[in-house]
Design a protein around this motif. Structure first.
Motif, short mmCIF file in Angstrom:
data_model
loop_
_atom_site.label_atom_id
_atom_site.label_comp_id
_atom_site.label_asym_id
_atom_site.label_seq_id
_atom_site.Cartn_x
_atom_site.Cartn_y
_atom_site.Cartn_z
N SER A 197 10.25 5.94 7.06
CA SER A 197 10.46 4.69 7.49
C SER A 197 9.53 3.65 7.53
O SER A 197 9.65 2.72 6.78
N ALA A 198 8.32 4.19 7.49
CA ALA A 198 6.96 3.20 7.50
C ALA A 198 6.78 2.72 6.34
O ALA A 198 6.41 1.68 5.83
N GLY A 199 7.07 3.60 5.05
CA GLY A 199 6.76 3.29 3.93
C GLY A 199 7.98 2.53 3.09
O GLY A 199 7.68 2.12 1.97
N GLN A 200 8.91 2.26 4.00
CA GLN A 200 9.85 1.26 3.40
C GLN A 200 10.25 -0.05 4.41
O GLN A 200 11.26 -0.22 4.70
N GLY A 201 9.02 -0.46 5.16
CA GLY A 201 9.16 -1.50 5.84
C GLY A 201 9.77 -1.22 7.31
O GLY A 201 10.31 -2.46 7.89
N GLY A 202 9.92 -0.10 7.71
CA GLY A 202 10.64 0.21 8.84
C GLY A 202 11.96 0.55 8.79
O GLY A 202 12.70 0.81 9.75
N GLN A 203 12.62 0.31 7.40
CA GLN A 203 14.09 0.61 7.47
C GLN A 203 14.50 2.11 7.55
O GLN A 203 13.66 2.96 7.06
N THR A 204 15.50 2.33 8.33
CA THR A 204 15.97 3.56 8.64
C THR A 204 17.15 4.00 7.73
O THR A 204 17.65 5.22 8.00
N VAL A 205 17.59 3.29 6.85
CA VAL A 205 18.84 3.61 5.79
C VAL A 205 18.11 3.80 4.58
O VAL A 205 17.51 3.03 3.89
N GLY A 206 18.21 5.17 3.99
CA GLY A 206 17.86 5.33 2.77
C GLY A 206 16.27 5.84 2.80
O GLY A 206 15.57 5.89 3.55
N ILE A 207 16.22 6.93 1.62
CA ILE A 207 14.84 7.45 1.45
C ILE A 207 14.48 7.02 -0.07
O ILE A 207 15.25 6.95 -1.02
N PRO A 208 13.24 7.07 -0.47
CA PRO A 208 12.80 6.51 -1.61
C PRO A 208 13.17 7.55 -2.68
O PRO A 208 13.00 8.72 -2.53
N SER A 464 -0.98 -14.50 -6.85
CA SER A 464 -0.55 -14.75 -5.24
C SER A 464 -0.49 -13.52 -4.29
O SER A 464 -0.40 -13.79 -3.10
N PHE A 465 -0.45 -12.34 -5.02
CA PHE A 465 -0.47 -11.02 -4.17
C PHE A 465 -1.71 -10.46 -4.07
O PHE A 465 -1.98 -9.50 -3.38
N GLY A 466 -2.92 -11.11 -4.34
CA GLY A 466 -4.19 -10.60 -4.45
C GLY A 466 -4.97 -10.90 -3.16
O GLY A 466 -5.95 -12.08 -2.94
N ASP A 467 -4.42 -10.38 -1.94
CA ASP A 467 -5.14 -10.51 -0.71
C ASP A 467 -4.52 -9.32 0.19
O ASP A 467 -3.92 -8.34 -0.27
N SER A 468 -4.91 -9.19 1.32
CA SER A 468 -4.74 -8.14 2.28
C SER A 468 -3.15 -7.81 2.50
O SER A 468 -2.68 -6.47 2.57
N ALA A 469 -2.40 -9.08 2.49
CA ALA A 469 -1.03 -8.89 2.78
C ALA A 469 -0.23 -8.23 1.50
O ALA A 469 0.69 -7.58 1.45
N GLY A 470 -0.98 -8.72 0.27
CA GLY A 470 -0.35 -8.04 -0.89
C GLY A 470 -0.28 -6.47 -0.76
O GLY A 470 0.29 -6.09 -1.53
N LEU A 471 -1.58 -6.02 -0.39
CA LEU A 471 -1.82 -4.39 -0.42
C LEU A 471 -0.74 -3.90 0.24
O LEU A 471 -0.63 -2.57 0.23
N GLU A 472 0.08 -4.42 1.33
CA GLU A 472 1.21 -3.99 2.32
C GLU A 472 2.32 -4.42 1.55
O GLU A 472 3.52 -4.04 2.35
N SER A 473 2.43 -5.30 0.59
CA SER A 473 3.73 -5.55 0.06
C SER A 473 4.15 -4.82 -1.14
O SER A 473 3.56 -3.65 -1.39
N GLU A 474 5.34 -5.08 -1.58
CA GLU A 474 5.76 -4.09 -2.72
C GLU A 474 5.04 -4.25 -3.85
O GLU A 474 5.09 -3.28 -4.96
N MET A 475 4.14 -5.21 -4.21
CA MET A 475 3.28 -5.50 -5.11
C MET A 475 1.93 -5.01 -5.00
O MET A 475 0.78 -5.36 -5.49
N TRP A 476 1.74 -3.98 -4.03
CA TRP A 476 0.64 -3.37 -3.72
C TRP A 476 -0.47 -2.87 -5.04
O TRP A 476 -1.57 -2.91 -4.67
N LEU A 477 0.52 -2.56 -6.06
CA LEU A 477 -0.25 -1.83 -7.00
C LEU A 477 -0.93 -2.67 -7.93
O LEU A 477 -2.08 -2.50 -8.07
N VAL A 478 -0.46 -3.86 -8.19
CA VAL A 478 -1.16 -4.89 -8.82
C VAL A 478 -2.17 -5.38 -8.22
O VAL A 478 -3.26 -5.89 -8.54
N ALA A 479 -1.95 -5.46 -6.53
CA ALA A 479 -2.86 -6.15 -5.69
C ALA A 479 -4.24 -5.43 -5.67
O ALA A 479 -5.45 -5.77 -5.60
N TYR A 480 -4.04 -4.14 -5.97
CA TYR A 480 -5.27 -2.99 -5.77
C TYR A 480 -5.74 -3.06 -7.08
O TYR A 480 -7.05 -3.11 -7.29
N GLU A 481 -4.98 -2.51 -8.15
CA GLU A 481 -5.53 -2.14 -9.45
C GLU A 481 -6.02 -3.30 -10.10
O GLU A 481 -7.12 -3.21 -10.98
#
Length: 548
Positions: A197-208, A464-481
């Protein structure tokens, strides 16, 4: 923030080996282009797992990136690139508690998917469905009952209630009775639920959809549903076979399909799941019988003489298209391209063959990734392509697919251009830069680094995702890489990565998820049957089973 080093000569514990396999070969979806890799992350994962405290990592909530791939017709599936911190947590919990999980999985009497975390190999971390066994069981059921109902679960992965993971591991009634107790709250079953759930923003419906960990968790739930159905359907173990979320149930002469399906539906309802009415079909006595399309594709032989070979190519592709039109929900054209990839094409027919492959990729988007990698690998081996046709295909398709936000196709088309060292005009990519896709972003930034983009492109949306919030968003990969690669303008600081409580550890160990040196690889097998089987071992299969 450096993770503790592992001595080079230290013995690898089974749990450690499982963790590294799940993250090295079972984390990113297999449908990504070759440059995307988790090898370095998996290498250092045991150290990260020891360093990151349970309380800290449990509170870390992120969003997963969706990667849209084609299925059949206009239907698509959203794969997930889960944040690596959360995915490590899920994989670590499964690896450390594999003995208990394995015991629960072994209760199934009808499944032909028996998840094992393979210790080595070039394929996925978790083995696939045994489709030979499914075929044998289908024949047994027909011989004994004369007919069967075939059905599956509606949107299986997206519909799974994460709390049902604990139900499957501990029993639903036990969880209900103990939900407020420390015995439940501290159980690994509850922690897995929370980690997913934590890996999908706390959502409890669905698994990745994508990670092999989800294949294990879904099988736990399906096994528990079997237990409920067994108590309601007589002779259940003898008349049923299940492979992931698909099930075949033999029907007694006096039984109606509706009666048996209602019993199965009741078992699913206990886990808040439903059967797919549209895909519930009768087979056997009293029903039309369609010949198997796979046989034609698998057994087709190509002539050696140039003219006859060209005629055979036309016949093969036209007949495959005809079969695809008659079996719209099956991956007919994908397996036609795989079979065609094993043909030994004469030089005089090569351009003709390439144009047919491009047409199949245009007609069925599910073929695109295989066609791209096959042709790119052939070009790298010195087999020339009709570049005018290929270039026109890439440019036109990028515009169309970007406009539709079909990220998988855009990614593979950009990768194709990269492999062929084809320059793309910035106007071709003007829709791509607005896609919310790290996968497309990194491939395009790589293209820019290579000087293959003519004109200026704006990356402000991705930056615009190049900050700490971006690392926790769905764009974490480009924010880091993109920061790790130095692909942003110099004005973008890397401090937000280096000082992050988790990603700082990845940075310190030089973990990268994109390797520009990784190229297209030939996926051709000498046997068309082994081509098909190799896909099933990787978690795919000819009938688009596995994830629904």
């Amino acid at each position: 923030m450096n993770a503790p080093a592992i001595p080079a000569n230290a013995p690898v514990a089974p749990a450690t080996a499982r963790l590294q396999r799940l993250l090295g070969s079972g984390y990113f979806p297999s449908e990504l282009p070759p440059p995307f890799t988790t090898t370095k992350f998996a290498m250092h994962a045991p150290g990260f797992a020891r360093r990151w405290s349970g309380k800290e990592i449990r509170k870390f909530r992120t969003s997963a990136e969706h990667y849209s791939i084609p299925r059949w017709g206009q239907v698509r599936r959203k794969l997930c690139l889960v944040n690596p911190i959360n995915q490590l947590h899920v994989a670590d919990l499964i690896s450390s508690n594999w003995s208990e999980i394995s015991q629960r999985l072994q209760r199934s009497k009808i499944s032909e998917f028996h998840p094992r975390i393979l210790p080595s190999g070039s394929g996925r971390a978790v083995n696939g469905v045994d489709f030979d066994a499914v075929s044998r069981r289908k024949a047994e059921i027909l011989s004994r009952y004369g007919r069967y109902a075939k059905t599956d679960i509606t949107r299986f992965y997206p519909s799974i209630y994460t709390h049902s993971i604990a139900w499957a591991l501990l029993g639903k009634e036990w969880v209900k009775d103990h939900i407020q107790t420390s015995a439940f709250k501290n159980s690994f079953a509850n922690r897995i639920d929370q980690a997913v759930s934590a890996g999908q923003g706390g959502q409890t419906v669905g698994i990745p959809i994508g990670p092999d960990t989800s294949r294990i968790l879904s099988e736990l739930i399906a096994t528990e549903i079997e237990e409920l159905a067994r108590s309601e359907i007589s002779d259940f173990d003898h008349r049923c076979v299940r492979y992931v979320d698909d099930m075949i149930i033999g029907l007694e002469e006096q039984e109606t399909a509706d009666f048996v399906i209602a019993k199965l539906s009741a078992a699913l309802y206990e886990f808040e799941l439903e059967l797919n009415g549209e895909k519930t079909l009768l087979h056997g006595l009293g029903c039309p019988h369609s010949p198997e399309w796979l046989h034609f594709i698998r057994c087709f032989e190509l002539a050696n003489a140039v003219r006859r070979q060209r005629e055979d190519l036309d016949s093969f592709f036209e007949q495959s298209i005809h079969l695809a039109d008659a079996n719209t929900r099956d991956s007919v054209l994908l397996f036609a391209t795989k079979r065609a990839a094993s043909f030994k094409i004469k030089d005089d027919n090569w351009g003709h063959y390439v144009r047919w492959m491009l047409y199949l990729a245009r007609r069925s988007a599910g073929c695109l990734s295989f066609v791209v990698e096959h042709l790119a690998a052939a070009a790298a081996d010195g087999r020339g392509l009709p570049l005018a046709d290929v270039s026109d295909f890439i440019r036109r398709q990028i515009i169309l697919k970007a406009d539709a936000a079909h990220t998988a196709e855009v990614a593979w088309l950009i990768f194709f251009a990269r492999e062929l060292e084809l320059d793309l005009d910035a106007t071709v990519l003007e829709r791509v830069v607005h896609l919310r896709s790290s996968v497309c972003a990194l491939l395009m930034l790589d293209l820019r680094q290579r000087g293959q983009i003519a004109g200026r492109i704006s990356t402000s949306h991705w930056r615009s995702f190049g900050d700490s919030a971006g690392l926790e968003s769905e764009m974490w990969l480009v924010a880091y890489e993109a920061t790790k690669k130095g692909w942003w303008p110099r004005t973008v600081s890397s401090n937000y990565v280096q000082q992050h409580k988790f990603f700082g550890d990845l940075w310190a160990k030089d973990v990268s998820f994109y390797d520009p040196s990784r190229r297209a690889q030939s996926r051709v097998s000498p046997s068309p049957l082994s081509i098909i089987r190799s896909e099933t071992e990787g978690g795919l299969d000819p009938f688009a089973l596995g994830y629904s």
